[in-house]
Design a protein around this motif. Sequence first.
Motif, PDB file in Angstrom:
ATOM      1  N   MET A  33      -3.205   5.893   8.102  1.00 58.12           N
ATOM      2  CA  MET A  33      -1.980   5.152   7.811  1.00 58.12           C
ATOM      3  C   MET A  33      -1.029   5.991   6.986  1.00 58.12           C
ATOM      4  O   MET A  33      -1.401   7.030   6.461  1.00 58.12           O
ATOM      5  CB  MET A  33      -2.320   3.895   7.001  1.00 58.12           C
ATOM      6  N   VAL A  57      -5.054   6.832   3.850  1.00 59.54           N
ATOM      7  CA  VAL A  57      -3.606   6.751   3.737  1.00 59.54           C
ATOM      8  C   VAL A  57      -3.029   8.128   3.441  1.00 59.54           C
ATOM      9  O   VAL A  57      -3.425   8.774   2.471  1.00 59.54           O
ATOM     10  CB  VAL A  57      -3.194   5.757   2.624  1.00 59.54           C
ATOM     11  N   ALA A  88      -4.100  -1.181  11.755  1.00 59.37           N
ATOM     12  CA  ALA A  88      -5.182  -0.527  11.009  1.00 59.37           C
ATOM     13  C   ALA A  88      -6.372  -1.464  10.818  1.00 59.37           C
ATOM     14  O   ALA A  88      -7.508  -1.018  10.701  1.00 59.37           O
ATOM     15  CB  ALA A  88      -4.666  -0.047   9.654  1.00 59.37           C
ATOM     16  N   ALA A  89      -6.104  -2.768  10.834  1.00 63.24           N
ATOM     17  CA  ALA A  89      -7.164  -3.754  10.622  1.00 63.24           C
ATOM     18  C   ALA A  89      -8.193  -3.770  11.765  1.00 63.24           C
ATOM     19  O   ALA A  89      -9.235  -4.387  11.641  1.00 63.24           O
ATOM     20  CB  ALA A  89      -6.562  -5.145  10.428  1.00 63.24           C
ATOM     21  N   TYR A  90      -7.898  -3.089  12.854  1.00 63.64           N
ATOM     22  CA  TYR A  90      -8.862  -2.979  13.943  1.00 63.64           C
ATOM     23  C   TYR A  90      -9.881  -1.858  13.693  1.00 63.64           C
ATOM     24  O   TYR A  90     -10.850  -1.729  14.425  1.00 63.64           O
ATOM     25  CB  TYR A  90      -8.150  -2.716  15.281  1.00 63.64           C
ATOM     26  N   SER A 120      -0.283  -2.195   9.135  1.00 58.47           N
ATOM     27  CA  SER A 120      -1.577  -2.653   8.619  1.00 58.47           C
ATOM     28  C   SER A 120      -2.295  -3.562   9.622  1.00 58.47           C
ATOM     29  O   SER A 120      -3.519  -3.566   9.688  1.00 58.47           O
ATOM     30  CB  SER A 120      -1.389  -3.375   7.285  1.00 58.47           C
ATOM     31  N   ARG A 121      -1.546  -4.302  10.396  1.00 58.25           N
ATOM     32  CA  ARG A 121      -2.189  -5.183  11.379  1.00 58.25           C
ATOM     33  C   ARG A 121      -2.935  -4.374  12.438  1.00 58.25           C
ATOM     34  O   ARG A 121      -3.912  -4.833  13.008  1.00 58.25           O
ATOM     35  CB  ARG A 121      -1.164  -6.112  12.041  1.00 58.25           C
ATOM     36  N   ASP A 157     -12.657   0.572  11.308  1.00 53.24           N
ATOM     37  CA  ASP A 157     -13.756   0.331  10.378  1.00 53.24           C
ATOM     38  C   ASP A 157     -13.337   0.638   8.946  1.00 53.24           C
ATOM     39  O   ASP A 157     -13.830   0.059   7.996  1.00 53.24           O
ATOM     40  CB  ASP A 157     -14.961   1.208  10.726  1.00 53.24           C
ATOM     41  N   ARG A 158     -12.454   1.611   8.799  1.00 49.87           N
ATOM     42  CA  ARG A 158     -11.917   1.946   7.473  1.00 49.87           C
ATOM     43  C   ARG A 158     -10.589   2.655   7.664  1.00 49.87           C
ATOM     44  O   ARG A 158     -10.237   3.007   8.793  1.00 49.87           O
ATOM     45  CB  ARG A 158     -12.893   2.829   6.678  1.00 49.87           C
ATOM     46  N   GLU A 159      -9.873   2.875   6.556  1.00 47.24           N
ATOM     47  CA  GLU A 159      -8.581   3.523   6.685  1.00 47.24           C
ATOM     48  C   GLU A 159      -8.436   4.643   5.663  1.00 47.24           C
ATOM     49  O   GLU A 159      -9.083   4.615   4.614  1.00 47.24           O
ATOM     50  CB  GLU A 159      -7.441   2.522   6.508  1.00 47.24           C
ATOM     51  N   ARG A 181      -4.500   9.951   0.037  1.00 47.49           N
ATOM     52  CA  ARG A 181      -4.843   9.290  -1.220  1.00 47.49           C
ATOM     53  C   ARG A 181      -6.126   8.516  -0.999  1.00 47.49           C
ATOM     54  O   ARG A 181      -6.233   7.730  -0.077  1.00 47.49           O
ATOM     55  CB  ARG A 181      -3.750   8.296  -1.609  1.00 47.49           C
ATOM     56  N   ARG A 207       0.138  10.290   2.340  1.00 43.39           N
ATOM     57  CA  ARG A 207       1.450  10.177   1.717  1.00 43.39           C
ATOM     58  C   ARG A 207       1.872  11.570   1.284  1.00 43.39           C
ATOM     59  O   ARG A 207       1.119  12.253   0.614  1.00 43.39           O
ATOM     60  CB  ARG A 207       1.389   9.209   0.527  1.00 43.39           C
TER      61      ARG A 207
END
Lengths: 225, 187
Positions: free
Chosen positions: A37, A213, A205-207, A202-203, A209-211, A220, A215
């Motif tokens: 993300m 980020v 990314a919610a599919y 985010s909707r 197992d983990r995310e 991070r 930047r």
Amino acid sequence: MTGALLAAVELHKSFGSTRALAGVSFSIAAGEVVAVMGPSGSGKSTLLHCLSGILAPDEGTVTYDGHELGRLPDAQRSLLRRTDFGFVFQFGQLVPELTCLENVALPLRLAGAKRKIAELAAVEWLERLGVADTARKRPPDTSGGQSQRVAVARALVTGPKVLFADEPTGALDSLSGERVLKAMTDVARASGTAIVLVTHESRVAAYADREVVVRDGRIRVSEWQ
Amino acid sequence: MLGIDTECIVGVMSVKHALLGLLESQSRHGYELKHSYDEYFTQDKPLNYGQVYSTLARLLRGGLVEESGVEAGAGPDRKRYAITEAGVTDLANWLTKPEEPAVYLQNTMYVKVVLALLSGREATAVLDAQRTTHLRAMRELTQRKNEGDLTDALICDHALFHLDADLRWLELTASRLDELAERVRAS
Ligand SMILES: Nc1ncnc2c1ncn2[C@@H]1O[C@H](COP(=O)(O)OP(=O)(O)O)[C@@H](O)[C@H]1O
Ligand SMILES: [Mg+2]
């Protein structure tokens, strides 16, 4: 990192004076679905290109299944991309002159499979993605959501270990997008394919197992998991 | 367990209107009302009989509902209830009046971010931790949505869109932290 199928360590990449990656480390295990993300311009696509061997980083290493991509000869690296990696982008990856069936069969044909065999496999993958009815249509005559599912079928038909998806639903309305995501993650999970899912939503990314980020070209990691 | 309450779709305040709505199409016994209510509006936590009958008593007193017949036998379950004209008007008003847009966690988060900046703690860590928690809840909701039926999908999507709004706010706040830090320290 133990258990990583694909791992990047301290990647740096600049385009002229633009620093796209400023020391990114990342890893994904076999069969894992990880969302990458971050805001627009943060370096997500550049990271995906480096992970998949499309781009060479200025510094840092990418290791896939024990092979350091930067040390592989070009021919071997592009072979690996065709056999072990699959790709889905926002749009425009299907050949408009071919039917959806021919599009999905194409990677197998290019790898030397007989037409019949390739098309049988293609039908199966179109079915798995719920778009068997598009087989005889050309991509411009299908909806955006159908096209993306055909693109997923084409990316998975060779049985890759990693699927790279860069904003795969970025050009779709929410409902079609959800259907593509569900089909893509269900099918990949069932076949044990890992997914690097690049998205700023985010909707979506919610599919995963983990995310992670990204930047400003860095990842991070939240210390308060 | 989710950090968000999606167990009971209908808030306490609107059980009254939910019962009125169920009575509009046909008169019903108390236990029928309870079962319809549970079927439409609750996931895990059924409505208890006490609440059904106390709500009906309130509706009777207010003239929004009337008894439409008592069958042979004894006990409260013998009574049928019907909606009155006043009840229909009340229900219609409630249905067409938009709900107040609720403020979710922004206030608390804002206070936390400001306090973090004031005390020299890392405000991005506050935001990151919140994002992680939010995303975890969103993953659970997405999974539940995809394993459930259309009702599950609609309920989960509602929660997902709200969490998504929070996350957008967190992201925007993260990119405004420097500005906010200056303001906080200047005052
Ligand atoms: N081929 C390129 N040439 C020049 N600049 C590029 C190129 N690719 C990416 N960039 C720049 O690198 C930064 C990161 O881009 P990108 O990885 O595409 O971000 P994202 O996918 O997160 O939107 C941006 O500032 C972008 O303009
Ligand atoms: Mg991009």
